[in-house]
Design an enzyme around this catalytic site. Structure first.
Site, mmCIF file in Angstrom:
data_model
loop_
_atom_site.group_PDB
_atom_site.id
_atom_site.type_symbol
_atom_site.label_atom_id
_atom_site.label_comp_id
_atom_site.label_asym_id
_atom_site.label_seq_id
_atom_site.Cartn_x
_atom_site.Cartn_y
_atom_site.Cartn_z
ATOM 1 N N ASP A 1 21.322 52.051 35.677
ATOM 2 C CA ASP A 1 20.806 52.504 34.647
ATOM 3 C C ASP A 1 19.633 53.164 34.544
ATOM 4 O OD1 ASP A 1 21.717 54.818 32.729
ATOM 5 O OD2 ASP A 1 22.588 53.115 30.946
HETATM 6 C C1 NOJ Z 1 20.678 56.084 29.958
HETATM 7 C C2 NOJ Z 1 22.331 55.950 29.367
HETATM 8 O O1 NOJ Z 1 22.762 54.293 29.137
HETATM 9 C C3 NOJ Z 1 23.005 56.237 30.481
HETATM 10 O O2 NOJ Z 1 24.640 56.226 30.257
HETATM 11 C C4 NOJ Z 1 23.204 57.673 30.941
HETATM 12 O O3 NOJ Z 1 23.971 57.995 31.383
HETATM 13 C C5 NOJ Z 1 21.464 57.543 31.617
HETATM 14 N N1 NOJ Z 1 20.312 57.306 30.922
HETATM 15 C C6 NOJ Z 1 21.247 59.379 32.518
HETATM 16 O O4 NOJ Z 1 20.664 59.907 31.121
#
Ligand code: NOJ
Length: 719
Positions: free
Chosen positions: A267
């Site tokens: 993430d």
């Molecule tokens: C953080 C988030 O937790 C995740 O769900 C998302 O896909 C990513 N950012 C990318 O934007």
């Protein structure tokens, strides 16, 4: 390209070129980008050089056919080996045509429609140039304080799995390479991100292996069983180690036991976050740990880019480990057909025709109809067109009904409740805002009361601003803001029928709403077509069929409150229970205000006692259950018949009930149908004390009903 061609390509790559494939950067880093890409997380200062950019593997957050074609073109002109970029974005519940939030989609109990919503989202994003969506989000949730409950389908492992599969099918279709209308899916957040302590986002997760296996992992597995191409690691720790560096979770379970050979992405910033977690000394250490655990792509930090070469030179990391990750990324590019056509679906002409087309809006409307939940109705609904309606509240004419993950959605495109009513009634309703989301003043209240006095019935549109849920949207108070409760109370003093419609991203504590409302509709964030869908429901042109997939607590102090909990040794309400020394609160019921599976309709349904084909089940012979369900009201309605099981004596403690199956049936007034379920030995398996997964001979209760609390039951024995 064959596997062999991919190996050949890999062999031509230098180590810096390989390492760059493992880094994902947001749009602003790329030449050819006309605008600043959407940033959905913190931007860390990165040591990425101009020389690195032509070798980077993937882009986060770009959209628009022109934009993506331009970035790809520039990239290919500068990439020595002509390796195309992968474009990944968060298309969570719609691209530009926004569907209801996933928690609402769950409440439809209609996986076919969920699949259709993902298909539409894929089609719109693919034509806009996107290759991969960071969806479905399938985290099991039990804590409505956590703002991200809006992104998932709820609290049940089985139901989340059903929706996970449906969404993956919708996004990916059957022929990812040939079809330019689909995108690869990335299931997230692996694992157990939804169990953050105290409902505080990014917080510690602490749970037993049994809970993890039994409750939290099945939905991710279900997505992978549907051939989901990617997995995103979660921010949290799993048994003490952040998921992104968790050998047991990634190499052991995901790549080992589950045999997943697709791409694993961290993430946003999660590799570098190994440092504040306290398991890596510095970025170099973080790079080593994450890559060794099987994290192929580092999203939005530069631990890999800055340190992997060095780690290989020092012999700490074997270049083959990097090769494996690069190969998985090249493989995904190949599966998407990017080596043949790096622009894939990106088509500015078709983009105009496809995005927000009438059938797409129609699908969004249907899902908004089926995902709204009628929580209360003292015969106030449906409304009659002859009634004079006043529409009051901060969501009366507010386009902020798309939810936090509607990145490309535009509030201007959303049909507000007022617009929906105008479309239905062909006239403007009496209208007053009354209060903002969190503030009320004497003048606006006065206006609302004046307007209300002229009406026969009040529709009060209340809720949370979209930023009050979603990522980093945790709350400790999950009641509506006081300003709105004050507005409702003042309106209630007029003694007119009140229909409260709630626009929000989490189960709320509804005290202050429930006592002043004659009817309550949980509309969630219903998406682009929300206003039209709600107008149809309010006037009975459509009936409610939505049912909650996450319990509504009585108060925040009860949380977590969920239906598939364990029994205690001192359960409340047992025949021989004492008054005091039982597991209970002195100041609150144990159970939720509205349970899992609950939702009303304009009609009523009656269930007869279920009948079993035999009361003995064996591993090689299934058992059939039949239950008669009758529409006993005056409206045609769709009922979701839910089947739960309880293992009466287990080797370890078993939940008081677990959803195992459900069927939707549409019944005309007075119509009765037999609903059939098949029970199998497989449905009775669970994790034993040694973590073996099997069933035990013994007695089981089977419960069938309209929700997890009101059930009819019978018993059978597994022999
Ligand atoms: C953080 C988030 O937790 C995740 O769900 C998302 O896909 C990513 N950012 C990318 O934007």
């Amino acid at each position: 390209m064959s596997k062999r061609d991919l190996y050949e390509l890999l062999n031509q790559m230098t180590l810096p070129e390989k390492v760059a494939q493992l880094t994902q950067l947001a749009t602003p880093f790329f030449k050819g980008s006309s605008k600043q890409g959407e940033i959905t997380g913190p931007m860390a200062a990165m040591q990425i050089t101009d020389e690195d950019i032509p070798n980077i593997g993937s882009v986060l957050g770009a959209s628009g056919a022109e934009e993506i074609r331009s970035i790809q073109k520039q990239h290919l002109a500068e990439s020595r080996l002509g390796i195309p970029l992968l474009f990944m974005s968060d298309v969570v519940h719609g691209f530009k045509t926004i569907f209801p939030i996933p928690l609402a989609i769950g409440c439809s109990w209609n996986p076919a429609l969920a699949e259709e919503s993902a298909r539409v989202a894929a089609k719109e994003s693919a034509v806009s140039g996107i290759h991969v969506t960071f969806a479905p989000m399938v985290d099991l949730v039990r804590d409505p304080r956590w703002g991200r409950v809006m992104e998932t389908t709820g609290e049940d492992p089985y139901l989340n799995g059903v929706f996970a599969k449906a969404q993956v099918r919708g996004f990916q279709g059957d022929h990812l390479k040939e079809s330019k209308e689909h995108v690869a899916a990335c299931v997230k957040h692996f694992a157990a991100y939804g169990a953050a302590e105290g409902g505080r986002d990014y917080n510690t997760v602490n749970m037993s292996d049994r809970q993890l296996q039994e409750m939290y992992l099945p939905a991710y597995k279900a997505a992978l069983d549907e051939d989901c191409k990617m997995v995103m690691s979660s921010f949290n720790i799993v048994d003490g180690i952040p998921a992104t560096a968790n050998q047991t979770l990634m190499n052991g379970l995901l790549r080992g036991d589950w045999d997943f050979d697709g791409v694993m992405i961290s993430d946003w910033g999660a590799v570098k976050e190994l440092i504040p977690h306290g398991v890596a000394a510095d970025k170099k250490d973080a790079a080593r740990k994450a890559l060794s655990a099987g994290t192929d792509i580092e999203m939005m930090t530069d631990c890999y880019a800055s340190h992997l070469e060095e780690l290989v030179a020092e012999g700490v990391i074997d270049e083959q480990t990097i090769d494996q990750s690069v190969l998985r990324i090249l493989q995904l590019k190949e599966e998407l057909g990017l080596f043949e056509n790096p622009y894939r679906g990106a088509d500015p002409v078709q983009e105009e025709q496809i995005i927000m087309s009438a059938p797409h809006r129609e699908a969004a409307k249907q899902l908004a109809i089926e995902s709204s939940v009628l929580l209360k109705n003292d015969q106030t609904l449906p409304l009659q067109k002859s009634q004079k309606v006043a529409l009051i509240g901060p969501f009366a004419d507010n386009g902020d009904i798309l939810g936090q993950w509607s990145w490309q959605g535009s509030k201007e495109d959303a049909i507000t409740l007022r617009q929906g009513l105008v479309n239905k009634l062909q006239e403007e309703p009496l209208l007053a805002v009354g209060s903002d989301i969190s503030e009320i003043n004497a003048t606006s209240l006065e206006q609302a009361l004046t307007v209300a006095q002229q009406a026969d019935v009040l529709i009060v549109a209340l809720g949370e601003h979209s930023t009050m849920s979603g990522e980093a949207g945790s709350l400790t108070n999950i009641q509506l803001p006081q300003a709105q409760l004050d507005l409702l109370q003042s309106l209630a003093e007029l003694d007119k029928p009140i229909v409260s419609i709630l626009f929000n991203g989490r189960p709320l504590d509804l005290h202050g709403v429930i006592e002043h409302s004659h009817a309550i509709i949980e509309a969630w964030f219903p998406g682009t077509e929300g206003g039209n869908a709600l107008a149809d429901l309010l006037y009975g042109d459509e009936n409610f069929s939505g049912k909650l997939t996450m319990s509504f607590p009585n108060s925040v102090g009860q949380i977590p409150v969920y239906y598939n909990h364990y029994n205690t040794g001192r359960p409340k309400g047992a025949p021989d229970a004492q008054v005091r020394y039982v597991s209970q609160y002195l100041d609150s019921p144990n159970g939720p205000l509205f349970p899992f599976g609950f939702g009303l309709s304009y009609t009523t349904f009656a269930y007869q006692e279920p009948v079993l084909s035999t009361d003995q089940l064996t591993s090689d012979r299934t058992l059939n259950l039949t239950v008669k369900v009758k529409n006993t009201g005056n409206w045609t309605g769709t009922e979701t018949v839910q089947l739960y099981l309880r293992d009466l004596v287990g080797e370890v403690v078993r939940p008081v009930k677990e959803l195992k199956d459900f069927k939707q049936v549409k019944l005309l007034p007075g119509e009765e149908q037999e609903i059939h379920f098949t029970l199998t030995e497989e449905q009775l398996r669970y994790y034993h004390s040694d973590m073996s997964y099997s069933s035990d001979p013994g007695d089981f209760e089977v419960l069938v009903g309209p929700n997890s609390q009101e059930t009819v039951n019978t018993f059978f024995t597994l022999i």
